[in-house]
Scaffold this motif. Sequence first.
Motif, PDB file in Angstrom:
ATOM      1  N   UNK A 168       0.842  -1.197   0.000  1.00 30.94           N
ATOM      2  CA  UNK A 168       0.000   0.000   0.000  1.00 30.94           C
ATOM      3  C   UNK A 168       0.881   1.253   0.000  1.00 30.94           C
ATOM      4  N   UNK A 169       0.343   2.327  -0.564  1.00 34.92           N
ATOM      5  CA  UNK A 169       1.087   3.578  -0.654  1.00 34.92           C
ATOM      6  C   UNK A 169       0.445   4.635   0.231  1.00 34.92           C
ATOM      7  N   UNK A 170       1.270   5.472   0.901  1.00 30.80           N
ATOM      8  CA  UNK A 170       0.718   6.566   1.705  1.00 30.80           C
ATOM      9  C   UNK A 170      -0.045   7.553   0.822  1.00 30.80           C
ATOM     10  N   UNK A 171      -1.003   8.265   1.417  1.00 30.53           N
ATOM     11  CA  UNK A 171      -1.787   9.238   0.657  1.00 30.53           C
ATOM     12  C   UNK A 171      -0.926  10.315   0.033  1.00 30.53           C
ATOM     13  N   UNK A 172       0.143  10.720   0.734  1.00 29.67           N
ATOM     14  CA  UNK A 172       1.038  11.759   0.215  1.00 29.67           C
ATOM     15  C   UNK A 172       1.697  11.320  -1.083  1.00 29.67           C
ATOM     16  N   UNK A 173       1.874  10.010  -1.246  1.00 25.55           N
ATOM     17  CA  UNK A 173       2.473   9.490  -2.476  1.00 25.55           C
ATOM     18  C   UNK A 173       1.569   9.758  -3.669  1.00 25.55           C
ATOM     19  N   UNK A 174       0.270   9.589  -3.483  1.00 27.23           N
ATOM     20  CA  UNK A 174      -0.676   9.851  -4.574  1.00 27.23           C
ATOM     21  C   UNK A 174      -0.671  11.332  -4.946  1.00 27.23           C
ATOM     22  N   UNK A 175      -0.525  12.196  -3.945  1.00 27.01           N
ATOM     23  CA  UNK A 175      -0.440  13.627  -4.225  1.00 27.01           C
ATOM     24  C   UNK A 175       0.805  13.939  -5.046  1.00 27.01           C
ATOM     25  N   UNK A 176       1.908  13.302  -4.697  1.00 26.45           N
ATOM     26  CA  UNK A 176       3.149  13.487  -5.455  1.00 26.45           C
ATOM     27  C   UNK A 176       3.031  12.966  -6.873  1.00 26.45           C
ATOM     28  N   UNK A 177       2.339  11.839  -7.032  1.00 27.50           N
ATOM     29  CA  UNK A 177       2.133  11.278  -8.368  1.00 27.50           C
ATOM     30  C   UNK A 177       1.310  12.235  -9.233  1.00 27.50           C
ATOM     31  N   UNK A 178       0.303  12.859  -8.614  1.00 26.10           N
ATOM     32  CA  UNK A 178      -0.525  13.823  -9.343  1.00 26.10           C
ATOM     33  C   UNK A 178       0.306  15.016  -9.808  1.00 26.10           C
ATOM     34  N   UNK A 179       1.169  15.537  -8.927  1.00 27.38           N
ATOM     35  CA  UNK A 179       2.021  16.676  -9.287  1.00 27.38           C
ATOM     36  C   UNK A 179       2.989  16.307 -10.410  1.00 27.38           C
ATOM     37  N   UNK A 180       3.558  15.110 -10.339  1.00 24.30           N
ATOM     38  CA  UNK A 180       4.505  14.665 -11.369  1.00 24.30           C
ATOM     39  C   UNK A 180       3.824  14.527 -12.716  1.00 24.30           C
ATOM     40  N   UNK A 181       2.612  13.952 -12.713  1.00 27.15           N
ATOM     41  CA  UNK A 181       1.866  13.793 -13.962  1.00 27.15           C
ATOM     42  C   UNK A 181       1.483  15.158 -14.529  1.00 27.15           C
ATOM     43  N   UNK A 182       1.027  16.062 -13.644  1.00 22.93           N
ATOM     44  CA  UNK A 182       0.634  17.400 -14.083  1.00 22.93           C
ATOM     45  C   UNK A 182       1.818  18.144 -14.686  1.00 22.93           C
ATOM     46  N   UNK A 183       2.990  18.060 -14.030  1.00 18.34           N
ATOM     47  CA  UNK A 183       4.183  18.738 -14.531  1.00 18.34           C
ATOM     48  C   UNK A 183       4.599  18.194 -15.890  1.00 18.34           C
ATOM     49  N   UNK A 184       4.511  16.879 -16.067  1.00 20.03           N
ATOM     50  CA  UNK A 184       4.886  16.263 -17.346  1.00 20.03           C
ATOM     51  C   UNK A 184       3.964  16.727 -18.472  1.00 20.03           C
ATOM     52  N   UNK A 185       2.661  16.728 -18.211  1.00 24.85           N
ATOM     53  CA  UNK A 185       1.695  17.146 -19.234  1.00 24.85           C
ATOM     54  C   UNK A 185       1.904  18.608 -19.616  1.00 24.85           C
ATOM     55  N   UNK A 186       2.074  19.475 -18.606  1.00 20.42           N
ATOM     56  CA  UNK A 186       2.256  20.902 -18.872  1.00 20.42           C
ATOM     57  C   UNK A 186       3.536  21.148 -19.652  1.00 20.42           C
ATOM     58  N   UNK A 187       4.600  20.426 -19.292  1.00 25.18           N
ATOM     59  CA  UNK A 187       5.872  20.572 -20.011  1.00 25.18           C
ATOM     60  C   UNK A 187       5.722  20.169 -21.474  1.00 25.18           C
TER      61      UNK A 187
END
Length: 312
Positions: free
Chosen positions: A268-287
């Motif tokens: 299982x992954x901590x909730x903060x990990x999902x938040x980090x995954x969202x930021x990483x995906x968002x940054x990749x798409x915007x870039x």
Amino acid sequence: MKNLRYHFLSLLVTLLVAGSFLSSAKLSGVINPFSLTLLRFAIAALVLLPFVLLKNKNRKAISKALPRSLVMSLFFSIFFICMFEALKTTTALNIGTLYTLVPFMTAVFSLFVFKEKITKNMFFIYLLGIAGTCLVIFRGDLNALFAFSLNSGDALFLLGCVSMVCFSISMKLLYRGDKMIVVVFCTLLGGAFWMLLALFVFEQPLQWHLLNKNLLSHMAYLALFATLASTFIIQKTTVILGPARVMAYIYLSPVFVALLTMLIEEKTLPNATYAGMFLSIAATIILQLHNREVKSSPKPISIIALKSKKTL
């Protein structure tokens, strides 16, 4: 988007590399890293060899592509050497964090080589991607984040990151319209050569006899997917999309590692990990969207046109 398939390929290679981290963990400590990488390159090159030799044009193209591929593979090999040596004095956690600097470093190098500008918005996006990756790597533990500090191994790995950037830049800069299969084969051959040289310099044994059947399956994945397929895809996508756009997908690497760990090892992954995954995906798409706008804007001088006039 006419280059959509190359973006899917970039996602695929990021997934393949993420999977290689899990296989490498199984092989770590069993066989020395120089010999491990040599075997990866050698197996991949041998698998590709019959397809290269099948056509006379490919055989003739080897002599022209090999010198340039030796340069590219040198940068690739230096990255692995720096990583392996750095792990003697630093941790995989530190390396995973430092590796997210590669997209930003690639953008800086592209600024000088390809005249690709870095705007304030892009700089913010890079920071967003790094922040997201840190949340994934440190699992939302602020104490672990604040405890992060540089040591001699980290400094050495930063040199390796620079070499990885040079590898990406050189793929774009040294490409002369050669058949991609020939370029990939020569790059793998060159990588095997540099790793063989590293074994000699560092006086390391091969140790291939230590690999059992289970470990050989992991080695097969590393050689055929994480090395052969990944190198082929990276070469192709970098030529089409450019280094900055391909390297931007690095932010998704920790995301894929986290997902594979959750699926394969049932963790299982901590909730903060999902938040980090969202930021990483968002940054990749915007870039990617930003780089597409920059790439489509008119330029006074075409770097591709200038490169086409160069000869080796």
